[in-house]
Design a protein around this motif. Structure first.
Motif: not given
Length: 539
Positions: A380-399
């Motif tokens: 997954i690639l986030f093309l947004m201003p940095c830290h625009s969303t949560p990250y691994y804490s909301h995915i809980h998958r080592n992708v």
């Protein structure tokens, strides 16, 4: 109502906020707590530059990591539970701090009313922000402060608060000096047998924890002040006028309650001897806001530090006023304060900036289920201003995931631009330089971006199909949008008919608009060939 009923009422309100508040506020809610805790508990995640440089304290993330570990042992560590449980934990801490505020205020009904209806505290109280913990500890410490008599219990939570958020020193220094001034104990006895002992124990515990986590001796408050004052990294993330906290910050945080607060300020100034506690609180508020105003970077949550003090003055003012007010005036005022606080609380908690959390729910499902044509998991690639969303804490998958970083210019480079600025200066150039285009399977499987960016990188997205459109906000800032889009890379053999038609229609409308402008400029006469709105010129 008895105290148990009061506590249960406060607990109900705070737990309710856990489920009502479903919007994104600031990145620190996740990147300075949940993401750090997730990496500690599960061994994968992302640490921002603040943790690499050692300017943040580990106590709060470690507490959340402990919760994560317990959930993992019970086999309950789903993404939903991992997101929910820390918020419940913080809501319970906030509940106790609200209860202590009620006790501190003399168990006044207006104090209970003010702490419950405050829109900003409802919006903040269950968020996993260090600022929320700071406000909670401040509430607790103020309730134990020796406004009458002697007492030192307050110094423990106050010292911890200062270690977690060094800016709290601005609030507690004048209050400690006032305590020393009014205390009947000798200066030596108060400082050496009380303050220094409690302060030393707090420092040893905090320094030991931080040093252990970093693998070297580290004093995080010193590092915090070094980077934020000496290097002034805060200005990298935006700056405001010196008077912002006085003219916009505090009035916004208090909302409609700013009106009775202002009356309380005027009354306290006019009758200083009548309201000694309010006088001390007002002086402290002024000092805090004055010092914070000297720092270029300003945020609403920073002035939340003085929220308990302001609500005390507000509730005390309303209590004194209510003695001579009619029943109609009382009900009208209460209803006005409820409505005035409920509107911003509900709008900001349920509507504005809900996209980042909803899109993470979508991505969490993708991370669990998606496999490409070679059975590889999502990238997954986030093309947004940095830290625009949560990250691994909301995915809980080592992708594999990547976002645009925005570290400040720590090495003092000339003409420095962070990665996010470099991208937005020339999106397609950055993509060609940083994202492999061959073979097609080397590209990220999913791209997340704000809607306005899609037209700027349409050549890159030609190999993708639009998967989700997530509503975000009605009012947006630069580089954001009303919707968040999620694109999925085409598998081998798939044709992107949707996107091709989408871009075709955009080009049709663009050329039609250009042609109409050209006709108006040349003052074309009737009878010339015209293009129909069905865009036949492209067929």
């Amino acid at each position: 109502m008895n105290l148990v009923t009061i506590f249960l009422l406060l607990l109900t309100v705070r737990l309710l906020s856990v489920f009502v508040v479903q919007t994104f506020y600031v990145p620190d809610e996740y990147w300075q707590s949940l993401e750090v805790a997730h990496k500690i508990a599960f061994g994968y995640g992302y640490l921002t530059w603040e943790w690499e440089q050692g300017i943040r304290n580990y106590i709060y993330p470690l507490a959340i990591a402990g919760i994560f570990k317990i959930l993992a042992l019970l086999n309950l560590d789903t993404a939903y539970v991992l997101v929910l449980t820390p918020r419940v934990f913080q809501a319970m801490l906030s509940t106790y701090s609200d209860y202590r505020f009620f006790i501190w205020s003399g168990k006044k009904k207006w104090a209970l009313f003010c702490i419950v209806v405050s829109w900003f505290w409802f919006y903040m109280a269950s968020r996993t922000l260090s600022n929320t913990l700071e406000i909670s500890l401040t509430n607790i410490a103020l309730s134990y402060y020796p406004w009458q008599g002697e007492g030192i219990v307050y110094f423990g939570p106050a010292a911890l608060c200062c270690f977690l958020r060094p800016t709290s020193v601005i609030l507690w220094l004048p209050l400690v000096l006032y305590h020393i001034k009014k205390s009947k104990l000798s200066l030596t006895q108060l400082i050496f047998k009380r303050f220094i002992i409690i302060g030393a124990v707090t420092c040893v515990i905090c320094i030991s924890i931080d040093s252990s986590m970093h693998g070297q001796l580290l004093v995080t408050p010193y590092e915090f002040l070094k980077y934020n004052i000496y290097h002034n990294v805060g200005s990298f993330y935006g700056s405001h006028a010196w008077h912002w906290y006085f003219t916009i910050g505090l009035p916004t945080v208090l909302g409609i309650s700013f009106v009775p607060f202002l009356f309380g300020v005027i009354e306290t100034i006019r009758h200083r001897k009548t309201y000694p506690t309010r006088k001390v609180l007002l002086i402290t508020i002024f000092i805090v806001m004055l010092v914070l105003s000297a720092v270029e970077h300003k945020e609403f949550r920073f002035v939340g530090l003085v929220l308990p003090l302001c609500l005390y003055i507000t509730s005390d003012t309303l209590t004194k006023w209510s003695y001579n007010a009619s029943k109609v005036s009382l009900w009208f005022t209460a209803l006005l304060l409820i409505i005035g606080n409920a509107v911003p609380a509900l709008y900001l908690s349920t509507v504005h900036q809900r996209g980042p959390l909803e899109v993470m729910n979508k991505l969490q499902g993708i991370a669990y289920r998606y496999r490409d044509e070679y059975k590889n998991p999502a990238r997954i690639l986030f093309l947004m201003p940095c830290h625009s969303t949560p990250y691994y804490s909301h995915i809980h998958r080592n992708v594999t995931m990547r976002f645009l970083t925005c570290e400040p210019n720590l090495k003092q480079k000339v003409n420095y631009k962070d990665e996010a600025d470099q991208f937005y200066d020339s999106p397609m150039h950055w993509l060609r330089s940083h994202v492999p285009s061959y073979p097609p399977t080397a590209k990220p499987t999913h791209v997340v971006l704000y809607e306005p960016l899609a037209t700027q990188i349409k050549d890159f997205l030609v190999d993708y199909k639009r998967l989700y459109v997530v509503a975000n906000a009605e009012y947006t800032q630069a580089r954001t949008g009303k919707n968040i889009l999620v694109y999925q890379r085409l598998r081998g053999g798939e044709q992107n008919l949707y996107n091709r038609e989408e871009y075709k229609e955009e080009e049709q409308f663009k050329q039609l608009s250009d042609l109409k402008e050209h006709k108006n400029e040349d003052n074309l006469i009737d009878g010339e060939d015209e293009i129909g709105v069905d865009g036949n010129m492209f067929n």
